[in-house]
Motif scaffolding. Structure first.
Motif, PDB file in Angstrom:
ATOM      1  N   GLN A  33       0.819  -1.101   0.074  1.00  0.00           N
ATOM      2  CA  GLN A  33       0.053   0.038  -0.067  1.00  0.00           C
ATOM      3  C   GLN A  33       0.724   1.353   0.015  1.00  0.00           C
ATOM      4  O   GLN A  33       0.571   2.201  -0.728  1.00  0.00           O
ATOM      5  CB  GLN A  33      -1.027   0.108   1.020  1.00  0.00           C
ATOM      6  CG  GLN A  33      -1.958  -1.042   1.112  1.00  0.00           C
ATOM      7  CD  GLN A  33      -2.932  -1.253   2.534  1.00  0.00           C
ATOM      8  OE1 GLN A  33      -2.254  -1.058   3.481  1.00  0.00           O
ATOM      9  NE2 GLN A  33      -4.004  -1.549   2.126  1.00  0.00           N
ATOM     10  N   THR A  70      -5.203  -3.069  -2.567  1.00  0.00           N
ATOM     11  CA  THR A  70      -4.529  -1.989  -3.527  1.00  0.00           C
ATOM     12  C   THR A  70      -5.344  -1.468  -4.471  1.00  0.00           C
ATOM     13  O   THR A  70      -6.458  -2.488  -4.821  1.00  0.00           O
ATOM     14  CB  THR A  70      -3.155  -2.237  -3.984  1.00  0.00           C
ATOM     15  OG1 THR A  70      -3.190  -3.513  -4.594  1.00  0.00           O
ATOM     16  CG2 THR A  70      -2.187  -2.302  -2.638  1.00  0.00           C
ATOM     17  N   SER A  71      -5.265  -0.548  -4.914  1.00  0.00           N
ATOM     18  CA  SER A  71      -6.126  -0.383  -6.520  1.00  0.00           C
ATOM     19  C   SER A  71      -5.443  -0.043  -7.616  1.00  0.00           C
ATOM     20  O   SER A  71      -6.060  -0.220  -8.830  1.00  0.00           O
ATOM     21  CB  SER A  71      -6.906   0.974  -6.003  1.00  0.00           C
ATOM     22  OG  SER A  71      -6.270   2.186  -5.811  1.00  0.00           O
ATOM     23  N   ARG A  72      -4.360   0.454  -7.630  1.00  0.00           N
ATOM     24  CA  ARG A  72      -3.739   0.881  -9.011  1.00  0.00           C
ATOM     25  C   ARG A  72      -2.210  -0.098  -9.200  1.00  0.00           C
ATOM     26  O   ARG A  72      -2.216  -0.327 -10.497  1.00  0.00           O
ATOM     27  CB  ARG A  72      -3.283   2.311  -8.977  1.00  0.00           C
ATOM     28  CG  ARG A  72      -4.645   3.055  -9.030  1.00  0.00           C
ATOM     29  CD  ARG A  72      -4.115   4.706  -9.036  1.00  0.00           C
ATOM     30  NE  ARG A  72      -2.812   5.063  -8.157  1.00  0.00           N
ATOM     31  CZ  ARG A  72      -2.944   5.211  -7.043  1.00  0.00           C
ATOM     32  NH1 ARG A  72      -4.209   5.483  -6.375  1.00  0.00           N
ATOM     33  NH2 ARG A  72      -1.796   5.484  -6.173  1.00  0.00           N
TER      34      ARG A  72
END
Length: 92
Positions: A33, A70-72
């Motif tokens: 993260q 996480t997202s990206r």
């Protein structure tokens, strides 16, 4: 004239065991993260067995947990020990 593409920073993690084996998993997620917040592009998990202080013997499990947290950042395995996996797992 060729253009050199910019360097895309990446992380190769081995899930180091710090205080306790249980904290290694949550520590790895926290590192991923943080790397994402810093703009890292890829987060790869290495696979190691029977190495003192290293807890990454099952990167498929860790990769899934990191991807969910996480997202990206692009998450995957940086290296798998092929003799430890069936052909379908190695092919993916």
């Amino acid at each position: 004239m060729s253009v050199i593409p910019p360097v895309q920073p990446s992380v190769l993690d081995t899930t180091l065991i710090g205080h306790t084996p249980e904290s290694a998993f949550t520590d790895t997620i926290a590192v991923a993260q943080h790397a994402e917040r810093l703009g890292y592009v890829r987060y790869r998990m290495a696979e190691h067995h029977d190495a003192p202080g290293v807890g990454s013997s099952a990167p498929a499990i860790t990769v899934g947990a990191i991807a969910a947290a996480t997202s990206r950042i692009r998450v995957g395995a940086g290296g798998d020990m092929l003799p430890n996996h069936v052909p379908l797992v190695a092919a993916q």
